[in-house]
Every structure is written in structure tokens, then in C-alpha cells.
Scaffold this motif. Structure first.
Motif, short mmCIF file in Angstrom:
data_model
loop_
_atom_site.label_atom_id
_atom_site.label_comp_id
_atom_site.label_asym_id
_atom_site.label_seq_id
_atom_site.Cartn_x
_atom_site.Cartn_y
_atom_site.Cartn_z
N ALA A 90 0.81 -1.21 0.00
CA ALA A 90 0.00 0.00 0.00
C ALA A 90 0.84 1.27 0.00
O ALA A 90 0.51 2.26 -0.66
CB ALA A 90 -0.95 -0.01 1.20
N GLU A 91 1.95 1.26 0.74
CA GLU A 91 2.79 2.47 0.80
C GLU A 91 3.43 2.76 -0.55
O GLU A 91 3.60 3.93 -0.91
CB GLU A 91 3.86 2.30 1.89
CG GLU A 91 3.29 2.30 3.30
CD GLU A 91 2.42 3.52 3.59
OE1 GLU A 91 2.83 4.63 3.18
OE2 GLU A 91 1.35 3.36 4.21
N ARG A 92 3.78 1.72 -1.28
CA ARG A 92 4.34 1.93 -2.61
C ARG A 92 3.29 2.54 -3.55
O ARG A 92 3.59 3.46 -4.32
CB ARG A 92 4.88 0.63 -3.19
CG ARG A 92 5.53 0.81 -4.57
CD ARG A 92 6.11 -0.50 -5.08
NE ARG A 92 7.20 -0.97 -4.21
CZ ARG A 92 7.87 -2.09 -4.43
NH1 ARG A 92 7.56 -2.87 -5.48
NH2 ARG A 92 8.84 -2.46 -3.61
N VAL A 93 2.06 2.02 -3.47
CA VAL A 93 0.99 2.58 -4.29
C VAL A 93 0.76 4.05 -3.93
O VAL A 93 0.61 4.91 -4.82
CB VAL A 93 -0.32 1.77 -4.10
CG1 VAL A 93 -1.47 2.45 -4.82
CG2 VAL A 93 -0.14 0.35 -4.61
N LYS A 94 0.78 4.36 -2.64
CA LYS A 94 0.62 5.74 -2.20
C LYS A 94 1.73 6.62 -2.74
O LYS A 94 1.50 7.74 -3.24
CB LYS A 94 0.57 5.80 -0.68
CG LYS A 94 0.40 7.21 -0.12
CD LYS A 94 0.36 7.20 1.40
CE LYS A 94 0.17 8.62 1.95
NZ LYS A 94 0.13 8.60 3.44
N GLN A 95 2.96 6.13 -2.66
CA GLN A 95 4.12 6.88 -3.14
C GLN A 95 4.02 7.17 -4.63
O GLN A 95 4.50 8.21 -5.11
CB GLN A 95 5.40 6.10 -2.83
CG GLN A 95 6.69 6.81 -3.20
CD GLN A 95 7.92 5.98 -2.86
OE1 GLN A 95 7.81 4.92 -2.24
NE2 GLN A 95 9.08 6.45 -3.26
N LEU A 96 3.38 6.28 -5.36
CA LEU A 96 3.24 6.42 -6.80
C LEU A 96 1.97 7.16 -7.21
O LEU A 96 1.60 7.16 -8.39
CB LEU A 96 3.30 5.04 -7.47
CG LEU A 96 4.67 4.35 -7.36
CD1 LEU A 96 4.56 2.89 -7.78
CD2 LEU A 96 5.69 5.08 -8.21
N GLY A 97 1.29 7.78 -6.23
CA GLY A 97 0.16 8.63 -6.56
C GLY A 97 -1.20 8.08 -6.25
O GLY A 97 -2.22 8.69 -6.60
N GLY A 98 -1.27 6.90 -5.61
CA GLY A 98 -2.56 6.32 -5.26
C GLY A 98 -3.04 5.34 -6.32
O GLY A 98 -2.55 5.31 -7.46
N LEU A 99 -4.02 4.56 -5.94
CA LEU A 99 -4.48 3.48 -6.80
C LEU A 99 -5.13 3.99 -8.08
O LEU A 99 -5.01 3.37 -9.14
CB LEU A 99 -5.47 2.58 -6.03
CG LEU A 99 -5.90 1.28 -6.70
CD1 LEU A 99 -4.70 0.42 -7.07
CD2 LEU A 99 -6.84 0.50 -5.79
N HIS A 100 -5.82 5.13 -8.03
CA HIS A 100 -6.45 5.68 -9.23
C HIS A 100 -5.42 5.92 -10.32
O HIS A 100 -5.59 5.51 -11.47
CB HIS A 100 -7.18 6.98 -8.90
CG HIS A 100 -8.26 6.83 -7.88
ND1 HIS A 100 -9.56 6.52 -8.21
CD2 HIS A 100 -8.22 6.93 -6.53
CE1 HIS A 100 -10.27 6.44 -7.10
NE2 HIS A 100 -9.49 6.68 -6.07
N LYS A 101 -4.34 6.58 -9.97
CA LYS A 101 -3.28 6.86 -10.93
C LYS A 101 -2.52 5.59 -11.29
O LYS A 101 -2.19 5.35 -12.46
CB LYS A 101 -2.32 7.90 -10.35
CG LYS A 101 -1.19 8.28 -11.31
CD LYS A 101 -0.30 9.36 -10.69
CE LYS A 101 0.83 9.74 -11.65
NZ LYS A 101 1.72 10.78 -11.05
N PHE A 102 -2.24 4.77 -10.29
CA PHE A 102 -1.43 3.56 -10.48
C PHE A 102 -2.05 2.64 -11.52
O PHE A 102 -1.36 2.09 -12.37
CB PHE A 102 -1.29 2.86 -9.13
CG PHE A 102 -0.28 1.76 -9.08
CD1 PHE A 102 1.05 1.98 -9.42
CD2 PHE A 102 -0.64 0.49 -8.67
CE1 PHE A 102 1.99 0.95 -9.36
CE2 PHE A 102 0.29 -0.54 -8.60
CZ PHE A 102 1.61 -0.30 -8.95
N MET A 103 -3.39 2.47 -11.46
CA MET A 103 -4.05 1.53 -12.37
C MET A 103 -4.79 2.22 -13.52
O MET A 103 -5.51 1.56 -14.27
CB MET A 103 -5.01 0.63 -11.58
CG MET A 103 -6.23 1.32 -11.00
SD MET A 103 -7.26 0.19 -10.00
CE MET A 103 -7.95 -0.90 -11.27
N ASP A 104 -4.61 3.55 -13.65
CA ASP A 104 -5.24 4.30 -14.74
C ASP A 104 -6.76 4.26 -14.67
O ASP A 104 -7.44 4.01 -15.66
CB ASP A 104 -4.74 3.79 -16.11
CG ASP A 104 -5.30 4.60 -17.28
OD1 ASP A 104 -5.54 5.81 -17.11
OD2 ASP A 104 -5.51 4.01 -18.36
#
Length: 387
Positions: free
Chosen positions: A71-85
Motif C-alpha cells: 500500500a505504501e508503494r501505491v501511495k508513493q506512486l500517486g494512489g491506486l487511481h493513478k497507479f491503475m489508470d
């Protein structure tokens, strides 16, 4: 309470409701089916393909995302919305169901669950606080409270003990939830198929207060008739001004029956899993594309469908892809199945708005029972005219 997270009822037909769920990530028309994107992806689909089906909201999962990529990596990369488009709304399952299904790999106590990863055997802990924090880090539009989902059948006393523990966990999940404009948290009604326990659970959750309410603990082996009878006694007790979500359901007829009993939101792996195993859903029921009878069938899967599988390819081509174990087969058929589920929900919503749900229900079920179209059959209108 969030001032912009709200569900507005626009039409009713019997117990069925048509409305709009307003969120920080956009509106969702209900009733709605949420494609399952467990690990940050709807299997075999690009998110552009998911959008093309008409889906308005997708589901992610705390258990799988906490293990990989974290979860912290997903947060660092901008959150799940951005991460998975997927800039639209995302609902995240709390991870409770997945943890409970681990069997010998997990140890349950009154505060939470300690478990071993199914990936590498590493030890982890989930409790109401941790599950809620992970969903916050993922930036879930809708956070689910952490609960236990016992398999059915089970003794009433075991179901009661599990439900009451889940209600205690719901209160702790609510305390951990950080209120934000346009975000919401759903409580989960438990209690098996026992009407008194379902009523007790609804009261406990409404006393806590949530932005929406889910119905958990069904579609776990009890059969459709018992599921429907449980909904019959549960949904009338739930708040009329909040969205209702039936978790993990199901077949097209399950969705129709759920809507008729006042449910607004659904999710299930069925259409995507079926797409990977050559099962296609259509207005005339389901067919198995591995069957030899499709080898020379030049027709599309459905005359009503505008997905890529139906507009560009024949049943014969799809049959060939599956017989040849080509990855394009599962991709195209998953696309088709999700398009069918979204079209089904749009048709049901339109019938609610028109006040013709009873006639539409009869039409849908008659078509499902009729079986696949014959080669010389002219398909009838998708939605019967208003009487």
C-alpha cells in the motif's frame, strides 16, 4: 459526514431503486455492477477497455495490494487511481474475506487476524485499524469495514458470535476512518441466513453510522433461494437514503433478483473468470466457445453487443482462439462478458425508470430460458416496449 458523498434515489419500481451515487471521483448510476480489479487490474483488460463497457466504478482488494506491491508503494506512486489508470471511483474490499479463506494459514482472535502470505509464506497482521489505514493509503473512494465472513452452513451460535465480533470491528473501523470530502465508508451486514441476526447487525451498523451499507456473508454456498429470502428480510431494514451493496454476487439472474429486492451495487469475479474459461454470457444465457458446434459459426456472440469481440470477430474465430490456447481469446471474451453485464444493468435501470421492471424481468428470464439463437432467428427488441 462527507457533504458530497451521497446517494440520491431518482426512481423506484417496487423495491427496486434507480439512483446516482455522487463521489469525489465522479458519479455512478445505480444499480451498478463493479468489475473486480483485485490486484490493481481487471484481469485480461486494459482500463480503456473497461471504460468502453460503460463501467462506472471498479473494485480493488486490500489483502492482495498490501502483499504486492504494498500500500505504501501505491501511495508513493500517486494512489491506486493513478497507479491503475482509473480516475473514477474505486471501492476496496477490506481483505477480510480473503484472509478468512486462507484456512490453516491464518489465526483469528478478537482483535484481528494473523496470517501467512499465500505468495511467500511471510507473516502479516490485519485488524480494523490496519485494514482502514491501508485503504486510506490506496486512496479508495469507498472503504469497507473489516469483518469476518464465515462459510455456510454453520451453527446459528457460531454465526451469531462471528457477526457480533464483526460489529465490534465495524465500530473500530469507523473510528479509524478519516473523513474526506466525497469519500465514504460502508458497514457490512452479517448474520448468515438467520433473520434475527441480520436485523441485529443492521441495527448495530446504523447506530454506528456509515455512508453506505453492504450485505456480506451471502453467495458462500447457501443457494439462490436462500440468498433471496435473506435479502427479503434484510434490505427493508436498511436505510432508504443510503446505497446498498450485495458483495460477491453473481450470475445475471442473481443481479436481477438483488435489484428487485432493493440492492444498488454488485461485484463478482464471474464475468471475468468465465471469460478466461471460454464461457460467454449473452441475452440468451451462456455458451461454451470450446464446443465444436462453433467452429463454423460466423455470427457474433450477441446481436446486441458493441464490444470488440462482437463487432470485429465471429464465434468461429473465438472458438479457434480458445482451442489454440491463444491469449487473445480470454481478452476478447472478458471484454464481451463485462460489456454484457453493464448492458444488463443499464436495461434494468431503464426499466425501473420507465416503471416496467416486471415486464422486463419476464422478458429477460424468458430469453435466458430460450437458449442460444438459431441461425435463422431474428432477435427481438432488447427491452420490451412500455405497455
Amino acid at each position: 459526514m462527507s457533504s458530497t458523498f451521497r446517494w440520491i434515489c431518482e426512481s423506484t419500481d417496487g423495491q427496486a431503486r434507480a439512483g446516482t451515487l455522487h463521489t469525489a471521483h465522479g458519479p455512478v448510476q445505480t444499480p451498478t455492477f463493479m468489475p473486480v480489479g483485485t490486484a490493481g487490474t481487471v484481469k485480461a483488460m486494459t482500463m480503456d477497455a473497461v471504460r468502453s463497457t460503460g463501467a462506472g466504478i471498479v473494485l480493488g482488494n486490500t489483502y492482495h495490494l498490501m502483499l504486492r506491491p504494498g500500500a505504501e508503494r501505491v501511495k508513493q506512486l500517486g494512489g491506486l487511481h493513478k497507479f491503475m489508470d482509473w480516475p473514477g471511483p474505486i471501492l476496496t474490499d477490506s481483505g477480510g474475506f480473503q484472509v478468512m479463506s486462507l484456512g490453516a494459514l491464518r489465526k483469528l482472535d478478537q482483535d484481528g487476524v494473523t496470517f501467512q502470505s499465500h505468495i511467500d509464506g511471510s507473516k502479516h497482521r490485519l485488524d480494523p485499524q490496519r485494514s482502514t489505514d491501508i485503504q486510506h493509503a490506496l486512496d479508495a473512494t469507498i472503504t469497507m469495514c473489516f469483518d469476518e465472513c464465515p462459510a455456510l452452513p454453520a451453527a446459528p451460535e457460531a454465526i451469531a458470535a462471528s457477526m457480533r465480533m464483526s460489529m465490534r470491528w465495524a465500530a473500530r473501523s469507523r473510528e479509524a476512518f478519516i473523513q474526506r470530502e466525497g469519500y465514504g465508508q460502508f458497514g457490512i451486514v452479517q448474520g448468515g441466513t438467520e433473520p434475527e441476526l441480520r436485523a441485529e447487525s443492521v441495527k448495530a451498523l446504523t447506530d454506528i453510522g456509515f455512508e453506505g451499507y453492504a450485505i456480506g456473508g451471502l453467495a458462500v454456498g447457501e443457494g439462490q433461494e436462500l440468498m433471496f429470502s435473506t435479502l427479503d428480510v434484510t434490505t427493508p431494514l436498511m436505510p432508504n437514503d443510503k446505497p446498498r451493496y450485495l458483495m460477491g454476487v453473481g450470475t445475471p439472474d442473481d443481479l436481477l433478483g438483488g435489484v428487485m429486492r432493493g440492492v444498488d451495487m454488485f461485484d463478482c469475479v464471474m464475468p471475468t473468470r468465465a471469460g478466461r474459461t471460454a464461457r460467454a454470457y449473452t441475452e440468451r444465457g451462456h455458451i461454451n466457445l470450446r464446443n465444436a458446434r462453433f467452429a463454423l459459426d460466423a455470427r457474433p456472440l450477441s446481436p446486441y453487443c458493441d464490444c470488440l469481440a462482437c463487432t470485429r470477430h465471429s464465434r468461429a474465430y473465438l472458438h479457434h482462439l480458445f482451442r489454440a490456447d491463444e491469449i487473445l481469446g480470454p481478452m476478447l471474451l472478458t471484454w464481451h462478458n463485462l460489456a454484457y453485464y453493464q448492458r444488463l444493468m443499464r436495461g434494468i435501470r431503464a426499466a425501473i425508470v420507465d416503471g416496467t421492471l416486471s415486464a422486463h424481468t419476464e422478458h429477460l428470464r424468458a430469453e435466458w430460458q430460450a437458449g442460444d439463437w438459431s441461425e435463422d432467428e431474428v432477435p427481438q427488441p432488447l427491452i420490451p416496449p412500455v405497455a
